[in-house]
Design a protein around this motif. Structure first.
Motif, short mmCIF file in Angstrom:
data_model
loop_
_atom_site.label_atom_id
_atom_site.label_comp_id
_atom_site.label_asym_id
_atom_site.label_seq_id
_atom_site.Cartn_x
_atom_site.Cartn_y
_atom_site.Cartn_z
N UNK A 142 31.73 7.25 4.93
CA UNK A 142 31.83 5.88 4.42
C UNK A 142 31.24 5.78 3.01
N UNK A 143 30.33 6.68 2.65
CA UNK A 143 29.76 6.67 1.31
C UNK A 143 30.78 7.03 0.24
N UNK A 144 31.88 7.68 0.65
CA UNK A 144 32.89 8.12 -0.32
C UNK A 144 33.72 6.96 -0.86
N UNK A 145 33.45 5.73 -0.39
CA UNK A 145 34.21 4.57 -0.86
C UNK A 145 33.81 4.14 -2.26
N UNK A 146 32.67 4.63 -2.76
CA UNK A 146 32.22 4.24 -4.10
C UNK A 146 32.03 5.48 -4.98
N UNK A 147 32.18 5.33 -6.30
CA UNK A 147 31.93 6.47 -7.19
C UNK A 147 30.53 7.04 -7.04
N UNK A 148 29.54 6.16 -6.84
CA UNK A 148 28.16 6.63 -6.68
C UNK A 148 28.01 7.44 -5.39
N UNK A 149 28.67 6.98 -4.34
CA UNK A 149 28.61 7.71 -3.07
C UNK A 149 29.28 9.07 -3.17
N UNK A 150 30.42 9.12 -3.86
CA UNK A 150 31.11 10.40 -4.02
C UNK A 150 30.28 11.38 -4.85
N UNK A 151 29.61 10.85 -5.87
CA UNK A 151 28.77 11.71 -6.70
C UNK A 151 27.64 12.32 -5.87
N UNK A 152 27.12 11.55 -4.91
CA UNK A 152 26.05 12.05 -4.06
C UNK A 152 26.56 13.05 -3.03
#
Length: 400
Positions: free
Chosen positions: A69-79
């Motif tokens: 679910x974190x992959x929904x945002x650019x910040x989440x994908x970066x993490x």
């Protein structure tokens, strides 16, 4: 309700556009349930009761758990990208959680997964059996005893494979007809809400544009990505002895990404980087994800196609059947499996090719070759553990 992240909404076709009503339903899991929601009724089907999780102490593989679910945002994908990158460069396996299906929908999928085995007569199964060796396609049934394992022993598992379009030109057994819209929604969910986010993370891990791998995994493109339902049956003591308790030899998958919906019967093992076989632990409503040959080709060896096998379950789970639900992803058929050599990571690590780029197979050639040969070809023994065959000029290893 299944949440569709921004990445899925940007896709040319995603679950919110499907005709199936199941995308936004919370599904019941009671035996032979009829599920009703305002304006919607899902068909009644028998409930599959899985085995209890094993209570035995096993040596489990230590795999990272990715909250997709974190992959929904650019910040989440970066993490997430470095964690996914490192997992696929070392173990080649990881868990995915928070993927959008709740436990009730998960149980409904396993009820559906058992239908083609427990509720289709044997004579009808034969009508839908795939001509695997001749066509190089798994569509339809792979019936029991098709694959040779060892010492004259053949497999005791059957699986049913549905092209991701589900209907299209593929016909299905009568028992599956009422639930085809749900299977279609399941395919879309795997493709857009799990596969595509993972592909974006893998591209970031190679410092490539996020859509690099997504662009060659079209839902409507010509290709053989499919939903697979599988059922293992217990074997005789004689068969276990002749195969040293191995149900499927160590192998790599031939696609890019395999998505396995975790189920409680422990039987899957991976060959860890230290050379030891370790068990994959069941996590309720989690997905077990691994990379395959095609991803190793495309990444120039940066990501590993991990060797895994299936063995006899621990003592407290023997006698149970083992039902599985999978999504086997492959690129579009016409994609040539050569490395994305423009990746900046290759300024720091060497590209590892399985063959010259000029000789590299397309996805269609590779999956047809691997599918036709698996469990049917004569393998050349290299040593006490490794057996080999050559497909499309590339050496393929099997681990006994």
């Amino acid at each position: 309700m299944t949440e569709i992240g921004p990445a899925a909404r940007d896709s040319p076709f995603h679950p919110s556009q499907a005709a199936s009503p199941t995308t936004s339903l919370v599904l019941a899991s009671t035996p032979s349930s009829v599920v009703t929601m305002p304006g919607t009724t899902l068909p009644s089907i028998p409930h599959y009761v899985p085995a209890p999780p094993t209570a035995e102490s096993l040596e489990w593989a230590d795999l990272p758990i990715i909250d997709i679910s974190q992959a929904a945002t650019p910040e989440g994908r970066a993490e997430l990208a470095p964690r996914v990158r490192d997992a696929m460069r070392t173990q080649g396996f990881l868990y995915v959680v928070n993927h959008g299906y709740d436990q009730a929908k998960n149980e409904r999928i396993f009820d559906i997964a058992d239908l083609p085995f427990a509720h289709v007569p044997e004579d009808e199964k034969k009508l839908f059996a795939g001509n695997i060796k001749q066509t190089g396609s798994y569509r339809g049934y792979k019936l029991r005893r098709y694959w040779h394992i060892e010492n004259g022993v053949h497999d005791q598992l059957e699986h049913y494979n549905l092209h991701r379009a589900i209907t299209g030109d593929q016909k299905h057994p009568k028992a599956l007809q009422p639930v085809l819209p749900e299977i279609r929604a399941f395919a879309e969910h795997n493709h857009f809400n799990v596969l595509h986010p993972l592909l974006r993370l893998l591209a970031r891990g190679m410092e490539l544009p996020e859509e690099t791998f997504v662009n060659i995994h079209g839902f409507d493109a010509k290709g053989e990505t499919y939903v697979r339902f599988m059922k293992y049956y217990p074997r005789s003591e004689e068969e276990e002895s002749k195969t040293k308790n191995v149900w499927l030899k160590g192998h790599t998958d031939f696609g890019t990404i395999t998505i396995l919906w975790s189920q409680p019967v422990s039987a899957l093992q991976i060959l860890s980087p230290d050379g030891k076989w370790r068990w994959i632990k069941h996590i309720p409503n989690a997905l077990v994800v691994n990379a395959g040959d095609a991803m190793e080709f495309l990444s120039g060896g940066f990501y590993k196609a991990t060797i895994h096998r299936v063995v006899q379950p621990p003592a407290d789970q023997r006698g149970y059947t083992r039902v599985g639900a999978f999504y086997f992803a492959m690129t579009d058929d016409d994609v040539k499996l050569v490395p994305f050599a423009e990746s900046p990571v290759f300024e720091r690590v060497d590209i590892v090719r399985k063959c010259d780029d000029a000789d590299a197979p397309t996805m269609e050639q590779w999956r047809r070759g691997r599918t036709s040969a698996y469990g049917q070809s004569e393998l050349k023994r290299k040593d006490e553990v490794v057996e080999e065959e050559v497909i499309n000029g590339v050496v393929v290893k099997h681990y006994n």
